[in-house]
Enzyme design. Structure first.
Site, PDB file in Angstrom:
ATOM      1  N   ARG A  66     -10.119   9.259 -34.128  1.00  0.00           N
ATOM      2  CA  ARG A  66     -10.613   7.599 -34.352  1.00  0.00           C
ATOM      3  C   ARG A  66     -11.222   7.374 -32.962  1.00  0.00           C
ATOM      4  O   ARG A  66     -12.292   6.694 -32.974  1.00  0.00           O
ATOM      5  CB  ARG A  66      -9.478   6.863 -34.578  1.00  0.00           C
ATOM      6  CG  ARG A  66      -9.745   5.560 -35.472  1.00  0.00           C
ATOM      7  CD  ARG A  66      -8.637   5.193 -36.518  1.00  0.00           C
ATOM      8  NE  ARG A  66      -8.348   6.081 -37.430  1.00  0.00           N
ATOM      9  CZ  ARG A  66      -7.046   6.328 -38.034  1.00  0.00           C
ATOM     10  NH1 ARG A  66      -6.288   5.508 -37.578  1.00  0.00           N
ATOM     11  NH2 ARG A  66      -7.081   7.227 -38.994  1.00  0.00           N
ATOM     12  N   HIS A  70     -14.651   5.291 -32.326  1.00  0.00           N
ATOM     13  CA  HIS A  70     -14.775   4.082 -31.365  1.00  0.00           C
ATOM     14  C   HIS A  70     -15.512   4.367 -30.176  1.00  0.00           C
ATOM     15  O   HIS A  70     -16.256   3.268 -29.863  1.00  0.00           O
ATOM     16  CB  HIS A  70     -13.260   3.505 -31.226  1.00  0.00           C
ATOM     17  CG  HIS A  70     -12.652   3.093 -32.251  1.00  0.00           C
ATOM     18  ND1 HIS A  70     -11.787   1.928 -32.234  1.00  0.00           N
ATOM     19  CD2 HIS A  70     -12.487   3.288 -33.588  1.00  0.00           C
ATOM     20  CE1 HIS A  70     -11.501   1.572 -33.412  1.00  0.00           C
ATOM     21  NE2 HIS A  70     -11.877   2.470 -34.109  1.00  0.00           N
ATOM     22  N   VAL A  74     -20.191   2.413 -29.846  1.00  0.00           N
ATOM     23  CA  VAL A  74     -20.435   1.447 -28.607  1.00  0.00           C
ATOM     24  C   VAL A  74     -21.374   2.109 -27.812  1.00  0.00           C
ATOM     25  O   VAL A  74     -20.815   2.827 -26.844  1.00  0.00           O
ATOM     26  CB  VAL A  74     -18.945   0.865 -28.164  1.00  0.00           C
ATOM     27  CG1 VAL A  74     -19.313  -0.207 -26.969  1.00  0.00           C
ATOM     28  CG2 VAL A  74     -18.172   0.161 -29.242  1.00  0.00           C
ATOM     29  N   SER A  80     -17.507   5.431 -22.658  1.00  0.00           N
ATOM     30  CA  SER A  80     -17.084   4.158 -22.300  1.00  0.00           C
ATOM     31  C   SER A  80     -15.823   3.464 -22.572  1.00  0.00           C
ATOM     32  O   SER A  80     -15.536   2.601 -21.752  1.00  0.00           O
ATOM     33  CB  SER A  80     -18.411   3.074 -22.467  1.00  0.00           C
ATOM     34  OG  SER A  80     -18.599   3.048 -23.971  1.00  0.00           O
ATOM     35  N   ASN A  98      -9.300  -1.427 -30.213  1.00  0.00           N
ATOM     36  CA  ASN A  98      -8.834  -0.146 -29.128  1.00  0.00           C
ATOM     37  C   ASN A  98      -7.491  -0.434 -28.833  1.00  0.00           C
ATOM     38  O   ASN A  98      -7.127   0.129 -27.925  1.00  0.00           O
ATOM     39  CB  ASN A  98      -9.952  -0.335 -28.057  1.00  0.00           C
ATOM     40  CG  ASN A  98     -11.349   0.002 -28.727  1.00  0.00           C
ATOM     41  OD1 ASN A  98     -11.593   1.066 -29.697  1.00  0.00           O
ATOM     42  ND2 ASN A  98     -12.238  -0.373 -27.936  1.00  0.00           N
ATOM     43  N   PRO A 167     -16.620  -1.285 -37.128  1.00  0.00           N
ATOM     44  CA  PRO A 167     -16.157  -2.240 -38.263  1.00  0.00           C
ATOM     45  C   PRO A 167     -14.821  -2.519 -38.330  1.00  0.00           C
ATOM     46  O   PRO A 167     -13.975  -2.201 -37.513  1.00  0.00           O
ATOM     47  CB  PRO A 167     -16.184  -1.047 -39.414  1.00  0.00           C
ATOM     48  CG  PRO A 167     -17.175   0.069 -38.866  1.00  0.00           C
ATOM     49  CD  PRO A 167     -16.986  -0.022 -37.282  1.00  0.00           C
ATOM     50  N   HIS A 197      -9.176   8.281 -42.397  1.00  0.00           N
ATOM     51  CA  HIS A 197      -8.083   7.654 -42.819  1.00  0.00           C
ATOM     52  C   HIS A 197      -6.977   8.297 -43.725  1.00  0.00           C
ATOM     53  O   HIS A 197      -5.942   7.625 -44.274  1.00  0.00           O
ATOM     54  CB  HIS A 197      -8.322   6.201 -43.642  1.00  0.00           C
ATOM     55  CG  HIS A 197      -8.929   5.198 -42.629  1.00  0.00           C
ATOM     56  ND1 HIS A 197      -9.321   4.032 -43.008  1.00  0.00           N
ATOM     57  CD2 HIS A 197      -9.187   5.332 -41.415  1.00  0.00           C
ATOM     58  CE1 HIS A 197      -9.654   3.180 -41.902  1.00  0.00           C
ATOM     59  NE2 HIS A 197      -9.484   4.102 -41.043  1.00  0.00           N
ATOM     60  N   ASP A 247      -2.787   6.706 -45.898  1.00  0.00           N
ATOM     61  CA  ASP A 247      -2.945   7.425 -47.140  1.00  0.00           C
ATOM     62  C   ASP A 247      -1.261   7.624 -47.499  1.00  0.00           C
ATOM     63  O   ASP A 247      -0.374   7.906 -46.927  1.00  0.00           O
ATOM     64  CB  ASP A 247      -3.052   9.205 -46.593  1.00  0.00           C
ATOM     65  CG  ASP A 247      -2.984  10.130 -47.753  1.00  0.00           C
ATOM     66  OD1 ASP A 247      -2.545   9.780 -48.745  1.00  0.00           O
ATOM     67  OD2 ASP A 247      -3.598  11.366 -47.450  1.00  0.00           O
ATOM     68  N   ASP A 255      -6.242  15.894 -45.963  1.00  0.00           N
ATOM     69  CA  ASP A 255      -6.571  16.570 -47.025  1.00  0.00           C
ATOM     70  C   ASP A 255      -7.502  15.424 -47.678  1.00  0.00           C
ATOM     71  O   ASP A 255      -7.789  14.517 -47.111  1.00  0.00           O
ATOM     72  CB  ASP A 255      -5.332  16.700 -47.775  1.00  0.00           C
ATOM     73  CG  ASP A 255      -4.254  15.584 -47.926  1.00  0.00           C
ATOM     74  OD1 ASP A 255      -4.551  14.454 -48.032  1.00  0.00           O
ATOM     75  OD2 ASP A 255      -3.086  16.092 -47.901  1.00  0.00           O
TER      76      ASP A 255
END
Length: 327
Positions: A66, A70, A74, A80, A98, A167, A197, A247, A255
């Site tokens: 992730r 992120h 940006v 950054s 964050n 998002p 996710h 999940d 998976d």
């Protein structure tokens, strides 16, 4: 062009010139063997740090994957997101998306410290983020891919963009598609990347409105038993930091069960379930729920593409000595 020059040679020169004009600069600067001569042990060193961190806490895999998302969303993949506050820069670390990366930042810094001992001033923090995301995926039965390297680091953070370009958990499908399109990613790639996710958790604050029926975007697109169970885990008020798996079946393995959950209305976040709620991405979710191999392959390809967003190369930016501060 000389009239004596053979037509075939002239045509070849013209084609080469046109390619130089139309090929993005990153295509010349990013390469999978960028550190082959300057720091041949770089990838092995990062992999060792990542594997150690994931072995200690398997949830770290989700955070490392992730983190690249992120960072790249940006102002491009420039690390950054790792910069601390200074007198002239407001850190992206304080932005809501964050705030759960504190331990993740330490893993990247550990990798950077290792590399500075091996080959000081050579490997960028932006490249470490990209390699760590790949290694994190592979460490939990996820796909692996060849990471293109050669990114440079930013000397500034962009806190306001961290709040607007990443998002939120409550965005509708059209908003998501627009945010990804802005970064050069299509709706299919968006669904593939959302498949990250399949790992990790979300805080109650992020999914409370969905399980209590307080959002109109997907108000009725939720399994009633799933909603009742999540309400028991997430009170109507308070307990914002209580977490639940994204999940519901295999939250620490990479998976396609995440997509299977969406098919039966058990997406935890609004931004999960909108991918399968009567919109244009329903078919992609259906495909991935039935073909784990296709999902993994397309996820890997989308990660490579995302990793080239607005990169700095060549003499642009810098190679930070410490990831949390500019040189």
């Amino acid at each position: 062009m000389s009239s004596t020059m053979p037509k075939a040679v002239a045509a070849l020169l013209l084609t080469t010139f046109m390619l130089l004009l139309t090929t993005p600069p990153a295509a010349f600067c990013l390469s999978t063997d960028f550190y082959a001569q300057t720091c041949p042990r770089a990838l092995t060193a990062v992999r060792a740090v990542v594997r150690g961190a994931v072995t200690k806490d398997r949830r770290m895999a989700a955070s490392l994957i992730r983190l690249q998302f992120h960072d790249c969303f940006v102002r491009g993949c420039d690390a950054s997101v790792l910069l601390d506050n200074t007198t002239t820069t407001v850190s992206e670390k304080g932005a809501v998306p964050n705030r759960r990366f504190t331990k993740t930042f330490r893993v990247i810094e550990d990798a950077k410290s290792t590399l500075e001992r091996i080959c000081p001033g050579v490997v960028s923090c932006a490249d470490i983020i990209a390699v760590a995301a790949r290694d994190a995926s592979a460490s939990v039965e996820g796909p692996s891919w060849d990471v293109e390297l050669g990114r440079r680091d930013s000397d500034a953070a962009f806190a306001s963009l961290a709040a607007s370009d990443i998002p939120t958990p409550k965005d509708d499908l059209n908003t998501l598609i627009a945010l990804f399109r802005k970064k050069g990613l299509n709706s299919r790639e968006m669904v593939a990347l959302s498949g990250a996710h399949t790992l990790g958790t979300a805080q109650c604050l992020a999914f409370r409105d969905r399980v209590y029926g307080n959002v109109t975007v997907v108000k009725d697109v939720i399994d009633p038993d799933f909603a009742r169970k999540k309400r028991r885990m997430c009170p109507a008020s308070g307990g914002d930091r209580l977490v639940q798996p994204l999940d519901p079946v295999t939250p620490t393995s990479f998976d396609n069960n995440y997509f299977k959950a969406l098919m039966i209305r058990k997406g935890l976040l609004v931004t999960d379930q909108v991918l399968f709620s009567g919109g244009e991405t329903d078919g992609v979710v259906d495909e991935y729920s039935k073909d784990e191999g296709k999902f993994k392959n397309e996820f890997a390809a989308a990660m490579v593409k995302m990793g080239s967003i607005e990169v700095m190369t060549g003499s642009d930016g810098q190679i930070r000595r410490t990831c949390s501060k500019a040189n």
